[in-house]
Write a protein that holds these residues in place. Sequence first.
Motif, mmCIF file in Angstrom:
data_model
loop_
_atom_site.group_PDB
_atom_site.id
_atom_site.type_symbol
_atom_site.label_atom_id
_atom_site.label_comp_id
_atom_site.label_asym_id
_atom_site.label_seq_id
_atom_site.Cartn_x
_atom_site.Cartn_y
_atom_site.Cartn_z
ATOM 1 N N HIS A 1 35.775 54.397 24.948
ATOM 2 C CA HIS A 1 35.330 55.018 26.192
ATOM 3 C C HIS A 1 34.024 54.387 26.658
ATOM 4 O O HIS A 1 33.060 54.305 25.906
ATOM 5 N N LYS A 2 34.000 53.967 27.907
ATOM 6 C CA LYS A 2 32.830 53.301 28.469
ATOM 7 C C LYS A 2 32.063 54.322 29.326
ATOM 8 O O LYS A 2 31.940 54.185 30.547
ATOM 9 N N LEU A 3 31.519 55.329 28.631
ATOM 10 C CA LEU A 3 30.943 56.469 29.352
ATOM 11 C C LEU A 3 29.483 56.743 29.014
ATOM 12 O O LEU A 3 28.851 57.597 29.660
ATOM 13 N N TYR A 4 28.922 56.060 28.021
ATOM 14 C CA TYR A 4 27.613 56.461 27.517
ATOM 15 C C TYR A 4 26.660 55.277 27.409
ATOM 16 O O TYR A 4 27.077 54.117 27.331
ATOM 17 N N GLY A 5 25.378 55.606 27.386
ATOM 18 C CA GLY A 5 24.359 54.612 27.104
ATOM 19 C C GLY A 5 24.189 54.480 25.596
ATOM 20 O O GLY A 5 25.084 54.838 24.825
ATOM 21 N N VAL A 6 23.022 53.987 25.166
ATOM 22 C CA VAL A 6 22.816 53.792 23.730
ATOM 23 C C VAL A 6 21.352 53.979 23.392
ATOM 24 O O VAL A 6 20.461 53.633 24.172
ATOM 25 N N TYR A 7 21.117 54.550 22.201
ATOM 26 C CA TYR A 7 19.777 54.647 21.633
ATOM 27 C C TYR A 7 19.640 53.575 20.558
ATOM 28 O O TYR A 7 20.521 53.425 19.709
ATOM 29 N N CYS A 8 18.543 52.828 20.628
ATOM 30 C CA CYS A 8 18.303 51.722 19.712
ATOM 31 C C CYS A 8 17.108 52.024 18.815
ATOM 32 O O CYS A 8 16.283 52.888 19.113
ATOM 33 N N PHE A 9 17.026 51.282 17.717
ATOM 34 C CA PHE A 9 15.905 51.409 16.789
ATOM 35 C C PHE A 9 15.455 50.025 16.377
ATOM 36 O O PHE A 9 16.272 49.190 15.968
ATOM 37 N N LYS A 10 14.152 49.793 16.490
ATOM 38 C CA LYS A 10 13.568 48.508 16.109
ATOM 39 C C LYS A 10 12.656 48.727 14.921
ATOM 40 O O LYS A 10 11.548 49.265 15.062
ATOM 41 N N PRO A 11 13.086 48.345 13.708
ATOM 42 C CA PRO A 11 12.258 48.562 12.519
ATOM 43 C C PRO A 11 10.920 47.839 12.633
ATOM 44 O O PRO A 11 10.828 46.764 13.226
ATOM 45 N N GLN A 12 9.902 48.457 12.031
ATOM 46 C CA GLN A 12 8.579 47.843 12.027
ATOM 47 C C GLN A 12 8.584 46.628 11.122
ATOM 48 O O GLN A 12 9.082 46.659 10.003
ATOM 49 N N GLN A 13 8.053 45.538 11.617
ATOM 50 C CA GLN A 13 8.022 44.287 10.849
ATOM 51 C C GLN A 13 6.857 44.281 9.867
ATOM 52 O O GLN A 13 5.803 44.780 10.174
#
Length: 345
Positions: free
Chosen positions: A333-345
């Motif tokens: 289903h192409k209905l939603y956005g996305v939440y991303c996570f960028k780990p601390q380097q």
Amino acid sequence: MLTLLFTTLLSLTLASSVYSDVNSTPLPGGVKVSASLGSNVTLPCRLHHSADTMSFGDVGIRVKWAKVTEDETLEENVLVSMGFHKKSYGNFNGRVYLQEADNEDASLVITDVAVDDTGTYRCEVINGMDDTIQEVTLVVQASADLSDGVVFPYSPRLGRYNLNFHDAERACLEQDAVVASFEQLYQAFRSGLDWCNAGWLNDGTVQYPITDPREPCGGSNVSAGLRSYGLRDKSKNHYDVFCFTSALNGDFYWLDQPERFTYEEAVQACLDDDAEIAKVSHMFAAWKLQGFDRCDSGWLADGSVRYPISRPRKNCSPTEAAVRFVGFPDKKHKLYGVYCFKPQQ
């Protein structure tokens, strides 16, 4: 010539694959060690030899620490030592070293303990024809202090009450979390957590927190508190689970894009932004500890769709601050956005 021969053998030993087959039998009586997230922990290993034999720091003795995979068919190399030459591997590189308190101490120190460090480790000491193996199980626990973490209820795509205790442990680990303790759930209840589905705790009991007593949740004439089913069979009984995750070690964010995604497109969109698709624990930590608020439904790594509301308002969780659960929709289903996570380097 001898120096060249030793150097060649040492290089071949230290350059071995991160994974190797398990073909030795550990000594009975393995020990269990507990550690808190972010702490340092020592996994004990002692050499057992007579006084006239060499210490592990000498050239002739090889010490290998490895983590055994869950099915016990492979080992993930952690650290290999031969004399003064030492090499650590993979996620353990730079986080592990031998304690070396005395000539018989081959104990391993792991710094900045992470959830993924949970598991069984083997210390193998090879001295000529002698091969001794000692086994240590590391259990990573979270602090009971909720100022640096959050308790959250979790159930998988299969739906409510589908996890035995061992499944529950794996489910929390997959979310960068651990199964919560009674103390953590109690503190969460004191902070307002109300949840009418029973879940596993790390002591093997099954409980759920009720701040607003009502008939379907233990009865309306019972005072608020933790409802308990007591100790349950860890293999046969199935419930949800309460997980605990610590504060974020990175950035949780909504990927600002005009289009909506399928699940696979969402995963790739985060990768294209030099990040990863966020996990359920990331959303709960950002919501509870940072006040993250976004009234947009987005994909998470487990295939669920959720959104965090810290400021209740019309059409966005009007009655309470909460992480709202939309469900486990069809990943196409192409209905939603996305939440991303960028780990601390």
